[in-house]
Design a protein around this motif. Structure first.
Motif, PDB file in Angstrom:
ATOM      1  N   TYR A 195       6.241  10.816 -18.215  1.00  0.00           N
ATOM      2  CA  TYR A 195       6.644  10.076 -17.020  1.00  0.00           C
ATOM      3  C   TYR A 195       5.456   9.887 -16.069  1.00  0.00           C
ATOM      4  CZ  TYR A 195      11.657  10.213 -18.028  1.00  0.00           C
ATOM      5  OH  TYR A 195      12.891  10.020 -18.593  1.00  0.00           O
ATOM      6  N   GLY A 196       4.684  10.954 -15.871  1.00  0.00           N
ATOM      7  CA  GLY A 196       3.550  10.848 -14.960  1.00  0.00           C
ATOM      8  C   GLY A 196       2.504   9.855 -15.442  1.00  0.00           C
ATOM      9  N   LEU A 197       2.173   9.913 -16.741  1.00  0.00           N
ATOM     10  CA  LEU A 197       1.167   9.004 -17.283  1.00  0.00           C
ATOM     11  C   LEU A 197       1.660   7.561 -17.309  1.00  0.00           C
ATOM     12  CD1 LEU A 197      -0.227  11.162 -20.226  1.00  0.00           C
ATOM     13  CD2 LEU A 197      -1.393  10.581 -18.099  1.00  0.00           C
ATOM     14  N   TYR A 198       2.893   7.359 -17.767  1.00  0.00           N
ATOM     15  CA  TYR A 198       3.408   6.002 -17.921  1.00  0.00           C
ATOM     16  C   TYR A 198       3.511   5.287 -16.570  1.00  0.00           C
ATOM     17  CZ  TYR A 198       6.639   2.188 -18.888  1.00  0.00           C
ATOM     18  OH  TYR A 198       7.223   0.954 -18.977  1.00  0.00           O
ATOM     19  N   TYR A 199       4.206   5.904 -15.627  1.00  0.00           N
ATOM     20  CA  TYR A 199       4.386   5.237 -14.335  1.00  0.00           C
ATOM     21  C   TYR A 199       3.102   5.234 -13.518  1.00  0.00           C
ATOM     22  CZ  TYR A 199       9.356   4.987 -15.246  1.00  0.00           C
ATOM     23  OH  TYR A 199      10.579   4.690 -15.808  1.00  0.00           O
ATOM     24  N   GLY A 200       2.209   6.205 -13.749  1.00  0.00           N
ATOM     25  CA  GLY A 200       0.923   6.176 -13.068  1.00  0.00           C
ATOM     26  C   GLY A 200       0.078   4.983 -13.490  1.00  0.00           C
ATOM     27  N   VAL A 201      -0.009   4.739 -14.793  1.00  0.00           N
ATOM     28  CA  VAL A 201      -0.770   3.590 -15.293  1.00  0.00           C
ATOM     29  C   VAL A 201      -0.093   2.287 -14.896  1.00  0.00           C
ATOM     30  CG1 VAL A 201      -1.588   2.427 -17.377  1.00  0.00           C
ATOM     31  CG2 VAL A 201      -1.741   4.906 -17.197  1.00  0.00           C
ATOM     32  N   LEU A 202       1.237   2.256 -14.956  1.00  0.00           N
ATOM     33  CA  LEU A 202       1.966   1.041 -14.634  1.00  0.00           C
ATOM     34  C   LEU A 202       1.788   0.658 -13.165  1.00  0.00           C
ATOM     35  CD1 LEU A 202       3.725  -0.834 -16.358  1.00  0.00           C
ATOM     36  CD2 LEU A 202       5.740   0.344 -15.483  1.00  0.00           C
ATOM     37  N   GLU A 203       1.898   1.640 -12.263  1.00  0.00           N
ATOM     38  CA  GLU A 203       1.747   1.315 -10.840  1.00  0.00           C
ATOM     39  C   GLU A 203       0.306   0.931 -10.519  1.00  0.00           C
ATOM     40  OE1 GLU A 203       0.166   3.034  -8.214  1.00  0.00           O
ATOM     41  OE2 GLU A 203      -0.721   4.634  -9.431  1.00  0.00           O
ATOM     42  N   ARG A 204      -0.661   1.480 -11.239  1.00  0.00           N
ATOM     43  CA  ARG A 204      -2.050   1.087 -10.994  1.00  0.00           C
ATOM     44  C   ARG A 204      -2.269  -0.380 -11.323  1.00  0.00           C
ATOM     45  NH1 ARG A 204      -6.222   2.685 -15.407  1.00  0.00           N
ATOM     46  NH2 ARG A 204      -5.001   0.981 -16.313  1.00  0.00           N
ATOM     47  N   TYR A 233       1.964   6.725  -6.821  1.00  0.00           N
ATOM     48  CA  TYR A 233       0.790   7.453  -7.303  1.00  0.00           C
ATOM     49  C   TYR A 233       0.941   8.952  -7.059  1.00  0.00           C
ATOM     50  CZ  TYR A 233      -3.884   9.461  -7.159  1.00  0.00           C
ATOM     51  OH  TYR A 233      -4.964  10.282  -7.341  1.00  0.00           O
ATOM     52  N   LYS A 234       1.377   9.328  -5.871  1.00  0.00           N
ATOM     53  CA  LYS A 234       1.540  10.747  -5.554  1.00  0.00           C
ATOM     54  C   LYS A 234       2.619  11.385  -6.427  1.00  0.00           C
ATOM     55  CE  LYS A 234      -0.035  10.474  -0.751  1.00  0.00           C
ATOM     56  NZ  LYS A 234       0.344  10.648   0.678  1.00  0.00           N
ATOM     57  N   ILE A 235       3.735  10.675  -6.611  1.00  0.00           N
ATOM     58  CA  ILE A 235       4.813  11.213  -7.439  1.00  0.00           C
ATOM     59  C   ILE A 235       4.355  11.356  -8.895  1.00  0.00           C
ATOM     60  CG2 ILE A 235       7.123  10.756  -8.346  1.00  0.00           C
ATOM     61  CD1 ILE A 235       7.793   9.410  -5.707  1.00  0.00           C
ATOM     62  N   SER A 236       3.666  10.350  -9.417  1.00  0.00           N
ATOM     63  CA  SER A 236       3.185  10.404 -10.803  1.00  0.00           C
ATOM     64  C   SER A 236       2.168  11.519 -10.979  1.00  0.00           C
ATOM     65  CB  SER A 236       2.561   9.058 -11.195  1.00  0.00           C
ATOM     66  OG  SER A 236       3.500   8.013 -11.070  1.00  0.00           O
ATOM     67  N   TYR A 237       1.295  11.681 -10.013  1.00  0.00           N
ATOM     68  CA  TYR A 237       0.275  12.736 -10.098  1.00  0.00           C
ATOM     69  C   TYR A 237       0.926  14.118 -10.099  1.00  0.00           C
ATOM     70  CZ  TYR A 237      -4.087  15.200  -9.095  1.00  0.00           C
ATOM     71  OH  TYR A 237      -5.170  16.032  -9.165  1.00  0.00           O
ATOM     72  N   ALA A 238       1.862  14.321  -9.182  1.00  0.00           N
ATOM     73  CA  ALA A 238       2.547  15.619  -9.116  1.00  0.00           C
ATOM     74  C   ALA A 238       3.362  15.878 -10.380  1.00  0.00           C
ATOM     75  CB  ALA A 238       3.447  15.667  -7.884  1.00  0.00           C
ATOM     76  N   THR A 239       4.030  14.840 -10.889  1.00  0.00           N
ATOM     77  CA  THR A 239       4.823  14.993 -12.113  1.00  0.00           C
ATOM     78  C   THR A 239       3.947  15.363 -13.302  1.00  0.00           C
ATOM     79  OG1 THR A 239       6.410  13.362 -11.286  1.00  0.00           O
ATOM     80  CG2 THR A 239       6.473  13.853 -13.632  1.00  0.00           C
ATOM     81  N   TYR A 289       0.832  -1.210   0.000  1.00  0.00           N
ATOM     82  CA  TYR A 289       0.000   0.000   0.000  1.00  0.00           C
ATOM     83  C   TYR A 289       0.865   1.257   0.000  1.00  0.00           C
ATOM     84  CZ  TYR A 289      -3.757   3.165   1.356  1.00  0.00           C
ATOM     85  OH  TYR A 289      -4.657   4.192   1.389  1.00  0.00           O
ATOM     86  N   LYS A 290       1.878   1.297   0.836  1.00  0.00           N
ATOM     87  CA  LYS A 290       2.716   2.493   0.941  1.00  0.00           C
ATOM     88  C   LYS A 290       3.517   2.739  -0.333  1.00  0.00           C
ATOM     89  CE  LYS A 290       3.355   3.023   5.910  1.00  0.00           C
ATOM     90  NZ  LYS A 290       4.350   3.136   7.003  1.00  0.00           N
TER      91      LYS A 290
END
Length: 206
Positions: free
Chosen positions: A153-162, A111-117, A104-105
């Motif tokens: 970077y934000g979109l790619y890693y955001g979708v990947l971590e989801r 998620y927070k890093i991807s959103y801010a990026t 979870y952490k």
């Protein structure tokens, strides 16, 4: 020049029909492929998610090495190393009590890093379109490259971590036997983390 133009038309006579057929074949292929993907996702969601996740994770590596995008490669290696460790912990049986909180952490942090990026990249692109980059004496092409890179970077890693978070949540929920078709993967991960937190709190009190 007229003779050459006439020869070119004579040589390519009938190609318009061939080009139209090629366009129709391309459109038909896209429609059929989309229908097949939808059916695959509805009938076999687990295999669909695994295959698409693997492709989205591995395919960019080929272009990164080929085009020498070393910055992306370094970030990809760091993300992959930590995510692989977290995924390994989430798929172990029996499940360690601290694993849900770790999962979870980690994914909440990504998620927070991807959103801010993504937000910063979007603002950089908009500022460049309005010409505000000139106030800081930054070239438009440099500012636009910076904004688009952050958006990617934000979109790619955001979708990947989801997708990785959903997969880990499914594995953990099925490991402890707490899973149903109506259960959302994100809520499953949150509930698992809450359960591990209560267990750890009770142990400390004991």
């Amino acid at each position: 020049m007229r003779v050459e133009h006439a020869r070119m038309h004579a040589k390519h006579r009938g190609h318009e029909a061939m080009h139209a057929e090629m366009v129709l074949i391309l459109i038909a292929t896209l429609v059929v492929a989309q229908l097949l993907l939808v059916q695959w996702k509805q009938r076999h969601p687990r295999s669909y998610n695994m295959v698409t996740l693997f492709q989205m994770w591995v395919v960019p590596l080929y272009f990164t090495v080929k085009l020498h995008w070393w910055r992306f490669l370094v970030i990809w290696i760091l993300f992959s190393a930590v995510t692989a460790f977290v995924t390994f912990r989430a798929t172990r049986k029996p499940l360690v009590q601290t694993t849900p909180r770790l999962v979870y952490k980690w994914f909440l942090l990504i998620y927070k890093i991807s959103y801010a990026t993504g937000i910063v990249g979007y603002m950089a692109v908009m500022f460049t379109l309005f010409g505000l980059n000139l106030l800081f004496k930054i070239k438009p092409e440099d500012a636009m490259d910076f904004g688009i890179s952050l958006l990617f970077y934000g979109l790619y890693y955001g979708v990947l971590e989801r997708d990785f978070a959903e997969m880990c949540a499914d594995y953990m929920a099925s490991t402890i036997g707490w899973y149903s078709d109506s259960t959302n993967s994100a809520s499953a991960a949150g509930a698992l983390w809450e359960r591990s937190r209560h267990v750890l709190t009770a142990k400390r009190r004991w």
